[in-house]
Design a protein around this motif. Structure first.
Motif, PDB file in Angstrom:
ATOM      1  N   THR A   1       0.880   9.003  -0.010  1.00 57.53           N
ATOM      2  CA  THR A   1       0.779   7.573   0.235  1.00 57.53           C
ATOM      3  C   THR A   1       0.569   7.272   1.718  1.00 57.53           C
ATOM      4  O   THR A   1       0.475   8.169   2.553  1.00 57.53           O
TER       5      THR A   1
ATOM      6  N   SER B   1       4.631   8.739   3.422  1.00 57.84           N
ATOM      7  CA  SER B   1       5.998   8.437   3.008  1.00 57.84           C
ATOM      8  C   SER B   1       6.351   9.033   1.650  1.00 57.84           C
ATOM      9  O   SER B   1       7.516   9.297   1.368  1.00 57.84           O
ATOM     10  N   ASN B   2       5.358   9.247   0.818  1.00 54.91           N
ATOM     11  CA  ASN B   2       5.604   9.829  -0.501  1.00 54.91           C
ATOM     12  C   ASN B   2       4.491  10.800  -0.858  1.00 54.91           C
ATOM     13  O   ASN B   2       3.321  10.555  -0.554  1.00 54.91           O
ATOM     14  N   THR B   3       4.878  11.862  -1.522  1.00 57.06           N
ATOM     15  CA  THR B   3       3.905  12.783  -2.092  1.00 57.06           C
ATOM     16  C   THR B   3       4.280  13.046  -3.549  1.00 57.06           C
ATOM     17  O   THR B   3       5.437  12.913  -3.943  1.00 57.06           O
ATOM     18  N   ARG B   4       3.277  13.388  -4.315  1.00 60.39           N
ATOM     19  CA  ARG B   4       3.508  13.705  -5.732  1.00 60.39           C
ATOM     20  C   ARG B   4       2.541  14.799  -6.125  1.00 60.39           C
ATOM     21  O   ARG B   4       1.396  14.815  -5.659  1.00 60.39           O
TER      22      ARG B   4
END
Length: 120
Positions: free
Chosen positions: A52, A56-59
C-alpha cells in the motif's frame, strides 16, 4: 495516467532467486497501491503480492509467503518483488499493477509483464 514497465525476469534454476522491478511513470506514485500478479501458460492470472501507500501494509498469496518480498522506493517510482526459493511451477509472466485505492480489490493500470522461467 500511469505507465508501468517491468524488468528483471529471466531463467533461473529451481531454488534460485530473482528480483523483479517495476518503474512507474507519472506523478503521485507514492499515492498508489502496487501489486504483482503472475500468469502461467494455460492458467488464469493470479495475485502474488501487494503493497500500500507508504509501505504501510503488505499482503501475499499463501503460496509465496516467507519466500517473496514486495517493497517500494517512492523516490525512484519503483516497486520490487524479491523472489527466493523459486519453484518450476512458478514459471509465468509476472505483471506489475497500480491503483489509487489503499488496498484495491482490482487494479487500474498494468504493465506488459516480464517472463520468469524456473528450470528443474
Amino acid at each position: 495516467q500511469v505507465q508501468l514497465v517491468e524488468s528483471g525476469g529471466g531463467l533461473v534454476q529451481a531454488g534460485g532467486s530473482l528480483r523483479l522491478s517495476c518503474v512507474a511513470s507519472g506523478r503521485s506514485f507514492s499515492s498508489y497501491a502496487m501489486g504483482w500478479f503472475r500468469q502461467a501458460p494455460g492458467k488464469e492470472r493470479e495475485f502474488v503480492a501487494t503493497i500500500t501507500w507508504r509501505s504501510s501494509n503488505t499482503r501475499y498469496a499463501d503460496s509465496v509467503k516467507g519466500r517473496f518480498t514486495i517493497s517500494r522506493d517512492d523516490a525512484k517510482n519503483t516497486v520490487y518483488l524479491k523472489m527466493n526459493s523459486l519453484k518450476p511451477e512458478e514459471t509465468a509472466v509476472y505483471y506489475c499493477a497500480a491503483d489509487p485505492t489503499f488496498m484495491p480489490a482490482s487494479y487500474t493500470y498494468w504493465g506488459q509483464g516480464t517472463q520468469v522461467t524456473v528450470s528443474s
